[in-house]
Structures are given as C-alpha cells and as structure tokens.
Design a protein around this motif. Sequence first.
Motif, mmCIF file in Angstrom:
data_model
loop_
_atom_site.group_PDB
_atom_site.id
_atom_site.type_symbol
_atom_site.label_atom_id
_atom_site.label_comp_id
_atom_site.label_asym_id
_atom_site.label_seq_id
_atom_site.Cartn_x
_atom_site.Cartn_y
_atom_site.Cartn_z
ATOM 1 N N GLU A 1 21.397 -9.390 60.451
ATOM 2 C CA GLU A 1 22.180 -10.341 61.243
ATOM 3 C C GLU A 1 22.695 -11.500 60.405
ATOM 4 O OE1 GLU A 1 20.274 -10.002 65.667
ATOM 5 O OE2 GLU A 1 19.195 -11.284 64.244
ATOM 6 N N GLN B 1 17.733 -12.093 57.770
ATOM 7 C CA GLN B 1 17.371 -12.067 59.188
ATOM 8 C C GLN B 1 17.709 -10.686 59.712
ATOM 9 O OE1 GLN B 1 18.426 -15.395 61.819
ATOM 10 N NE2 GLN B 1 19.287 -13.864 63.215
ATOM 11 N N CYS C 1 8.147 -13.594 62.171
ATOM 12 C CA CYS C 1 8.784 -12.990 63.337
ATOM 13 C C CYS C 1 9.273 -14.121 64.219
ATOM 14 C CB CYS C 1 7.789 -12.099 64.079
ATOM 15 S SG CYS C 1 8.523 -11.243 65.482
ATOM 16 N N SER D 1 15.194 -2.749 66.265
ATOM 17 C CA SER D 1 15.073 -2.266 67.643
ATOM 18 C C SER D 1 14.675 -0.798 67.643
ATOM 19 C CB SER D 1 16.376 -2.476 68.415
ATOM 20 O OG SER D 1 17.441 -1.797 67.796
ATOM 21 N N ASN E 1 17.313 -7.689 62.733
ATOM 22 C CA ASN E 1 16.986 -7.296 64.092
ATOM 23 C C ASN E 1 16.517 -5.848 64.005
ATOM 24 O OD1 ASN E 1 17.573 -5.902 66.735
ATOM 25 N ND2 ASN E 1 17.866 -8.041 67.302
ATOM 26 N N ASP F 1 11.337 -13.703 67.063
ATOM 27 C CA ASP F 1 11.533 -13.377 68.462
ATOM 28 C C ASP F 1 11.327 -11.881 68.658
ATOM 29 O OD1 ASP F 1 12.151 -13.844 71.119
ATOM 30 O OD2 ASP F 1 14.290 -14.161 70.793
ATOM 31 N N GLY F 2 11.307 -11.466 69.896
ATOM 32 C CA GLY F 2 11.185 -10.057 70.221
ATOM 33 C C GLY F 2 10.911 -9.881 71.696
ATOM 34 N N TRP G 1 12.236 -4.747 70.740
ATOM 35 C CA TRP G 1 12.909 -5.221 69.532
ATOM 36 C C TRP G 1 12.189 -6.427 68.937
ATOM 37 C CZ3 TRP G 1 14.824 -10.183 69.347
ATOM 38 C CH2 TRP G 1 14.958 -10.839 70.578
ATOM 39 N N ARG G 2 12.502 -6.711 67.664
ATOM 40 C CA ARG G 2 11.966 -7.864 66.945
ATOM 41 C C ARG G 2 13.060 -8.469 66.076
ATOM 42 N NH1 ARG G 2 8.852 -6.226 70.164
ATOM 43 N NH2 ARG G 2 6.732 -5.481 69.800
ATOM 44 N N ARG G 3 12.988 -9.772 65.887
ATOM 45 C CA ARG G 3 13.849 -10.476 64.921
ATOM 46 C C ARG G 3 12.920 -11.061 63.872
ATOM 47 N NH1 ARG G 3 17.098 -13.004 68.144
ATOM 48 N NH2 ARG G 3 18.692 -11.413 67.790
#
Length: 181
Positions: free
Chosen positions: A105, A7, A119, A11, A9, A121-122, A20-22
């Motif tokens: 993360e 995972q 993806c 940015s 992150n 989140d972001g 940013w993106r997760r």
Amino acid sequence: MPRQIFQLNVSLAGVRPPVWRRVLVPGGYTLDRLHRVVQYAMGWRDCHLHSFEIDGLQYGEPDPDGELALRDELDVRLDEVVSKGSRFHYTYDFGDWWEHDLLVEDVCTADPDERYPCCMDGERACPPEDVGGPSGYLVLLAALADPGHPEHGAMREWAGERFDPDAFDAARASTLLRRLC
C-alpha cells in the motif's frame, strides 16, 4: 540512507467475511522473515509448507528432493522484488491451500520511535489450522453460528471454546511480531 518501511495489506483469499491484516515491515527483510510476519500477524502456527509468488516466480524453502522449483527465500529481500502498488501472493499449507493476497500500500521512511515489524490493523480471527481450507472454514463458521446445526457441538469442541471468528487484536499481533520476527 534512511530505512524503508513497507506497508502491506495481507488478506486471506476465498474467505468471507474477510480476514485481513495491515503490517509495517522493513524493506530489508528477506522473504523468509516476511513469511514469519505473515504467520504471526495472521495467527497461523507455521506448521506447514509455504511459498511466495512474485511476478510469476516462486520463492520458499528449497525442496531437498528438488520436486518444487522454488527460489530460496533466504536470498531475496522484500525491497528487491516489490515496490509501492505491487501485488503478490503467499500460499500456506499446500493441503488446505490458504492463499493470501498481499498489496504494497505504501513505502515510507522508518519512524525512529517505532519498532518494526508491527501490525497496525486487521479484522477477524485466522481460521484454525487444518480446518480444510476456505470451504472447510465456511462449514465451521456455519456450524458455530447455528446451535441447531448437526455439527455445532463437534465443531465447537474441535475449534475450542475460546475460538471467536470475529476477534482480532492488532496490539497482541504486534507484540508477537516483535518477539518472534
């Protein structure tokens, strides 16, 4: 052994408000595949050079002229160079110089019902290509936000009517990742 998923992150450095993106990425991905994940998750078009910096070492596409001392990203797997808590950098477009900070993360076992990469989140749209790096992007944002700005019309036309700096769709980014990575 079960497949490990990282995972990350991702940015964009030097940009406010943050972009940013997760993402969830298989640990067995080579750095060239991670490059594609960053490109599609962020919204870049992959039309410029790039490199990774991990623990002081540079990785990317080897330079045929030998001017850039880069280790070949095709030869290096993500799980060989980073682990949970690792921080590393990705630079895209050596002219505009977009630096991305990446943080591992978490590392977990793959969910057999999930497709990777994805993806999760972001926030906010990726800046347009060739806008002039973080400083050029700040000028664009200021001009778009103020209809009275002397560059408002020209910047709106250049960026396109559909460009919304606040927009981001994680599901659309996941669809792109699954098709293209």
